[in-house]
Write an enzyme that holds these catalytic residues in place. Structure first.
Site, mmCIF file in Angstrom:
data_model
loop_
_atom_site.group_PDB
_atom_site.id
_atom_site.type_symbol
_atom_site.label_atom_id
_atom_site.label_comp_id
_atom_site.label_asym_id
_atom_site.label_seq_id
_atom_site.Cartn_x
_atom_site.Cartn_y
_atom_site.Cartn_z
ATOM 1 C CB SER A 171 35.771 30.842 31.612
ATOM 2 O OG SER A 171 35.266 32.176 31.226
ATOM 3 C CB SER A 213 36.997 30.907 19.841
ATOM 4 O OG SER A 213 38.169 31.488 19.082
ATOM 5 C CE LYS A 214 40.828 30.046 27.772
ATOM 6 N NZ LYS A 214 40.573 31.131 28.736
ATOM 7 C CB VAL A 215 42.671 28.770 20.761
ATOM 8 C CG1 VAL A 215 43.782 28.811 20.180
ATOM 9 C CG2 VAL A 215 42.768 27.750 22.059
#
Length: 340
Positions: free
Chosen positions: A145, A334-336
């Site tokens: 997530s 976004s995750k990163v």
């Protein structure tokens, strides 16, 4: 079907247990080394949820060890190349991915300047881990997530473990052994009353103080990214210095009032804000009669914020869905995150 955010938040207890098994020895060794070198100043380097964990680190270190802790603006290093006199001092980076260039470059520069650099990072095989003298895994496991949950809770538990070993605090270490069970208890608390209040909300203030302010910061971020609610976090000591001018009838406030010397002031603030017409959600332990949401309690007060955010995460994931959103894929995120 449950969201990944909900599933991962529920996995936090298991992640903390894994950290105890696989990372505690390294944290104990690091604590002994910090006792030996006795830094007189610590810097934290982090962004987002990790920066909120850094806030918890700062308060706990200053509270229990008396060492001043400062959050370092990375642009001083990455954009201004400012000469920092950090030889012999401590610099701690916190990150889920360990990949953002500004974080990595800053820790490289601090290492080169003679600081004792530490990475608390979920992905141990990462550029950040390579840039630091010490790298300790959070042991949260893969987090799919976008909204960080278990990695935030394991960041807080890693911080608490490090401070406990550094300070030789047997009571806190014993409390950490029982933390997984306490997280399960926190996950069982019913916060559905908050969903009823906040499903139509467009804005909210989140209030905390002391160690609990790190939770207020994190909760405000999650309201924004998963629920599209404009949320701001304030210390209970600061809210009367201007933010209170925003409060009118029905204005929602979530006030975290865990145990500690700050608690009574937060309970009093909740009562005052109710008198001004605010829609207050007071989160407090079950011995506080005026609470709206119940907080679990740990075996050491320093760990109460971890239980508070555990209960909050489950509510936030469900609130996001109640508002017709997907908590796993917040808009534009976004995750990163890679910042320079």
């Amino acid at each position: 079907m449950a969201s990944l955010m909900l599933e991962e938040a529920l996995y936090s207890a298991e992640a903390v247990a894994a950290q105890h098994m696989y990372a505690d020895e390294g944290l104990a060794a690091l604590g002994r080394e910090l006792s030996r070198i006795s830094p007189r100043l610590a810097l934290t380097v982090a962004r987002g949820s990790s920066d909120h964990a850094a806030s918890y680190f700062a308060y706990l270190v200053m509270q229990r060890l008396g060492i001043p802790v400062v959050s370092l603006p990375m642009s001083l290093v990455t954009l201004h190349q400012s000469p920092l006199a950090v030889e012999g001092q401590l610099a701690v980076a916190l990150s889920q991915s360990g990949q953002s260039p500004d974080l990595v470059d800053t820790m490289k520069a601090l290492s080169a300047a003679g600081a004792h650099t530490v990475a608390l990072v979920n992905k141990q095989q990462s550029p950040l881990a390579e840039a630091c003298h010490w790298a300790v895994p959070l042991c949260a496991g893969e987090e799919k997530s976008v909204a960080a949950t278990k990695s935030y809770i394991t960041s807080l538990s890693a911080v608490a473990r490090l401070v406990a070993h550094w300070h030789n605090d047997d009571k806190l270490l014993a409390a950490l052994e029982n933390l997984p069970q306490r997280l399960h208890e926190a996950a069982a608390h019913d916060w559905s009353a908050a969903i009823e209040v906040l499903q139509p909300a467009e804005r909210i203030m989140v209030v905390g103080r002391g160690l609990g302010f790190a939770v207020a910061l994190e909760a405000a971020l999650k309201f924004k990214e998963t629920c599209a609610i404009q949320a701001e976090a304030f210390s209970g000591a600061e809210i009367k210095h201007g933010p209170m001018a925003l409060i009118d009838d029905g204005y929602p406030l979530l006030i975290f009032a865990p145990r500690g010397p700050e608690q009574q002031g937060l309970i009093d603030l909740a009562e005052e804000m109710r008198g001004r017409g605010a829609r207050v959600l007071l989160a407090a332990p079950d011995n506080v009669a005026s609470r709206d949401l119940t907080l679990a309690v740990a075996d050491d007060e320093a760990l109460d914020p971890l239980l508070a955010i555990q209960s909050f995460y489950l509510m936030a994931a469900r609130l996001s869905e109640a508002r017709g959103l997907n908590p796993d894929v917040p808009r534009h995120l976004s995750k990163v995150t890679r910042t320079r």
